[in-house]
Motif scaffolding. Structure first.
Motif, PDB file in Angstrom:
ATOM      1  N   LEU A  63      -3.604   5.660   4.717  1.00  0.00           N
ATOM      2  CA  LEU A  63      -2.709   4.579   4.304  1.00  0.00           C
ATOM      3  C   LEU A  63      -2.342   4.654   2.830  1.00  0.00           C
ATOM      4  O   LEU A  63      -1.435   3.961   2.376  1.00  0.00           O
ATOM      5  N   ASN A  64      -3.017   5.493   2.069  1.00  0.00           N
ATOM      6  CA  ASN A  64      -2.771   5.588   0.629  1.00  0.00           C
ATOM      7  C   ASN A  64      -1.555   6.450   0.288  1.00  0.00           C
ATOM      8  O   ASN A  64      -1.253   6.638  -0.894  1.00  0.00           O
ATOM      9  N   GLU A  74      -1.004  -4.985   6.676  1.00  0.00           N
ATOM     10  CA  GLU A  74      -2.312  -5.591   6.938  1.00  0.00           C
ATOM     11  C   GLU A  74      -3.309  -5.191   5.860  1.00  0.00           C
ATOM     12  O   GLU A  74      -4.124  -5.992   5.406  1.00  0.00           O
ATOM     13  N   ARG A  75      -3.236  -3.930   5.449  1.00  0.00           N
ATOM     14  CA  ARG A  75      -4.112  -3.460   4.373  1.00  0.00           C
ATOM     15  C   ARG A  75      -3.748  -4.142   3.057  1.00  0.00           C
ATOM     16  O   ARG A  75      -4.637  -4.497   2.265  1.00  0.00           O
ATOM     17  N   ALA A  76      -2.459  -4.372   2.825  1.00  0.00           N
ATOM     18  CA  ALA A  76      -2.032  -5.070   1.618  1.00  0.00           C
ATOM     19  C   ALA A  76      -2.616  -6.483   1.580  1.00  0.00           C
ATOM     20  O   ALA A  76      -3.063  -6.960   0.530  1.00  0.00           O
ATOM     21  N   LYS A  77      -2.652  -7.155   2.728  1.00  0.00           N
ATOM     22  CA  LYS A  77      -3.246  -8.500   2.793  1.00  0.00           C
ATOM     23  C   LYS A  77      -4.737  -8.457   2.435  1.00  0.00           C
ATOM     24  O   LYS A  77      -5.228  -9.316   1.699  1.00  0.00           O
ATOM     25  N   GLU A  78      -5.425  -7.462   2.972  1.00  0.00           N
ATOM     26  CA  GLU A  78      -6.853  -7.335   2.661  1.00  0.00           C
ATOM     27  C   GLU A  78      -7.062  -7.167   1.157  1.00  0.00           C
ATOM     28  O   GLU A  78      -7.960  -7.779   0.565  1.00  0.00           O
ATOM     29  N   MET A  79      -6.234  -6.322   0.527  1.00  0.00           N
ATOM     30  CA  MET A  79      -6.384  -6.059  -0.901  1.00  0.00           C
ATOM     31  C   MET A  79      -6.019  -7.288  -1.731  1.00  0.00           C
ATOM     32  O   MET A  79      -6.646  -7.565  -2.764  1.00  0.00           O
ATOM     33  N   GLU A 131       1.309   0.939  -5.220  1.00  0.00           N
ATOM     34  CA  GLU A 131       1.053   2.357  -5.488  1.00  0.00           C
ATOM     35  C   GLU A 131      -0.041   2.904  -4.574  1.00  0.00           C
ATOM     36  O   GLU A 131       0.061   4.027  -4.069  1.00  0.00           O
ATOM     37  N   GLN A 132      -1.112   2.111  -4.376  1.00  0.00           N
ATOM     38  CA  GLN A 132      -2.232   2.571  -3.560  1.00  0.00           C
ATOM     39  C   GLN A 132      -1.869   2.708  -2.079  1.00  0.00           C
ATOM     40  O   GLN A 132      -2.572   3.385  -1.337  1.00  0.00           O
ATOM     41  N   LEU A 133      -0.755   2.093  -1.677  1.00  0.00           N
ATOM     42  CA  LEU A 133      -0.324   2.210  -0.279  1.00  0.00           C
ATOM     43  C   LEU A 133       0.824   3.214  -0.118  1.00  0.00           C
ATOM     44  O   LEU A 133       1.428   3.289   0.958  1.00  0.00           O
ATOM     45  N   GLY A 134       1.083   3.971  -1.175  1.00  0.00           N
ATOM     46  CA  GLY A 134       2.043   5.066  -1.040  1.00  0.00           C
ATOM     47  C   GLY A 134       3.495   4.671  -1.186  1.00  0.00           C
ATOM     48  O   GLY A 134       4.387   5.439  -0.779  1.00  0.00           O
TER      49      GLY A 134
END
Length: 532
Positions: A445-446, A487-492, A505-508
């Protein structure tokens, strides 16, 4: 003379017991030896036994059926169950019929049986001089005394002590603080309670079984000990003694407690952990001591299963356990996506060891583990690996009943194994290629992930893979990748202090405006509004 009936389809056992024991010198008459329950029941129509010694697994009529029939005709018959079944399900049924002893053949010695018979005979002798009404009254008085004792001590511990003199009179009636005696309190905790509830038909049966074994051990103890069956999980012991330079009461209590622990393992396969309090010379001191012991959940939580320890105040860790949450969650997510149950269990062990060293507050530890587990299950479900059958309420109820870190560790490992292997959860019908594609997305996902890239990894034609993915999941591959990234953005946003730009940036994503627009389309709010 009291009549004894010996029933077992194992002839060597019949021969050993019938010939080794001098029945007549014990005031007992052996009616005969029988190879099965049906033969014994037929003979019992002529003469009912006062004492029945029987195996369980026999042809024609098993031992429990025979016991039920005998008890129906002669309720005061004393019964000893002999069995090679190392399974408490049988003993559980036996206890419902008020069977006094349950002994495994492999651990039985004739001298053990002789001691049981002596005790039975003594009880029969005492009852012999009672009328039927007196026997009923005697049993009722004993039951009432146990209930009164239990309630008296619960009130003593948890209610205001209005009159020390009045309670001292009641305590004297229970054998406490007699003369110049003092007492030492101890609390016994049943370990692995969650698992035990599945072995026993009810919590009441479990409580009865534990209390029975403790009372049996204490009946042969050298020390004077008052036993209170406080609850399903806790047993209270009060050791009475006179102060002496020659006697260390902690050593005396530890010897008796180890006997209890040994008997619990031998007969019920139950481990118990004990906390020893401080010497108490007055009711007020005993009350404060017991209140402190019952409130000392930190010490109980971190005790090794089956140990004996002196009660003391425990200091908790000063830092917040949740500062370590992201690290644990990330490690666990990677292993669970790879469906590596063994690795997940090793991680659980490592984190539990770290928690035990620092001694975080038990409530915080359980909250931390519950969040970890729920987030992990939510992640697996979002990946459509499993449809979870365990609700958050169910997990919360289970974890709230856990009172030791050993049990919490085993419970967590069981949950992780079940999730990794799909036990207890209905797997979604999915082609292995699609599962591998979902796993690949989650692990990358990065950065940007394209359909062609994944199709190449799977050695599939890109067009064929695209159609197959849409058919299996109901969404296109790009829609799935976007959903996972959001979904990963929500977690972060929930769990880290990263800025929106850093998350982008961390999600590409190269374009922050595009990322914010995509997030709002997915969630209905911008990242900053979501974080609130």
């Amino acid at each position: 003379m009291y009549n004894v009936m010996l029933v077992d389809d194992d002839y060597p056992v019949l021969e050993l017991l019938s010939e080794t024991i001098d029945w007549q010198s014990k005031g007992l008459r052996l009616l005969g030896t029988f190879e099965n329950g049906a033969m014994a029941w037929e003979h019992a129509q002529t003469v009912m036994p006062d004492i029945l010694i029987t195996d369980i697994g026999m042809p024609r009529m098993n031992g429990l059926e025979l016991c039920a029939k005998i008890k129906e005709r002669k309720p005061d018959t004393r019964i000893i169950i002999l069995s090679c079944h190392d399974d408490f399900a049988y003993a559980q049924q036996a206890m419902r019929m008020n069977i006094q002893e349950y002994v495994l053949k492999e651990s039985l010695q004739p001298e053990d049986l002789v001691r049981m018979l002596d005790r039975f005979k003594k009880g029969l002798d005492e009852e012999k001089h009672m009328s039927g009404e007196q026997r009923k009254l005697h049993a009722l008085v004993n039951d009432t005394l146990e209930l009164r004792k239990e309630q008296a001590f619960k009130n003593f511990i948890h209610q205001p002590l209005l009159s020390s003199d009045k309670w001292m009179q009641e305590a004297n009636g229970f054998g406490l603080f007699v003369g110049d005696e003092v007492c030492l309190p101890a609390i016994g905790y049943v370990d692995d309670y969650q698992q035990l509830k599945n072995r026993f038909a009810s919590e009441q049966t479990l409580r009865f079984a534990v209390a029975n074994v403790i009372q049996e051990v204490l009946s042969e103890a050298d020390a004077r000990v008052l036993h209170i069956a406080y609850s399903e999980r806790k047993q209270l012991l009060l050791f009475s003694y006179k102060r002496s330079l020659k006697t260390n009461i902690y050593d005396v209590a530890s010897v008796q407690i180890r006997s209890i622990q040994s008997a619990m393992l031998k007969f019920l396969k139950i481990r118990m952990t004990f906390l020893l309090g401080a010497e108490c010379a007055a009711p007020e001191t005993l009350k404060r001591n017991l209140q402190a012991m019952f409130a000392g959940e930190n010490q109980r939580f971190y005790l090794a299963a089956g140990s004996i320890a002196k009660s003391k105040s425990e200091e908790s860790a000063t830092d917040d356990l949740f500062i370590h949450y992201d690290a644990a969650s990330s490690e666990l997510r990677e292993t669970m996506i790879g469906r590596r149950a063994a690795d997940a269990c090793r991680l659980a062990d490592l984190w539990m060891e770290r928690i035990a060293r620092e001694k975080y507050p038990p409530a915080a530890v359980k909250d931390w583990v519950l969040k970890l587990l729920l987030d992990m299950k939510l992640k697996l479900r979002s990946l459509q690996y499993v449809r979870t059958g365990y609700s958050a309420d169910t997990l919360h109820k289970e974890i709230s009943e856990i009172d030791s870190i050993c049990e919490l560790r085993d419970w967590l490992k069981g949950q992780l194994t079940a999730a990794a292997e799909g036990d207890g959860e209905a797997s979604v019908s999915r082609r292995p290629e699609v599962k591998e594609a979902c796993k690949y997305v989650t692990l990358h996902l990065n950065r940007r992930i394209g359909l062609d890239e994944v199709a190449e990894v799977l050695h599939l034609n890109a067009s064929y893979f695209s159609r197959m993915f849409k058919k299996e999941t109901g969404e296109t591959f790009i829609e799935y990748v976007t959903r996972m990234k959001m979904e990963r953005a929500k977690e972060m946003l929930d769990q880290t202090a990263c800025t929106v730009g850093e998350i982008c940036e961390q999600l590409g994503y190269d374009n922050q405006s595009y990322f914010i627009k995509t997030f709002k389309a997915h969630s209905g709010v911008t990242p900053m509004e979501y974080r609130g």
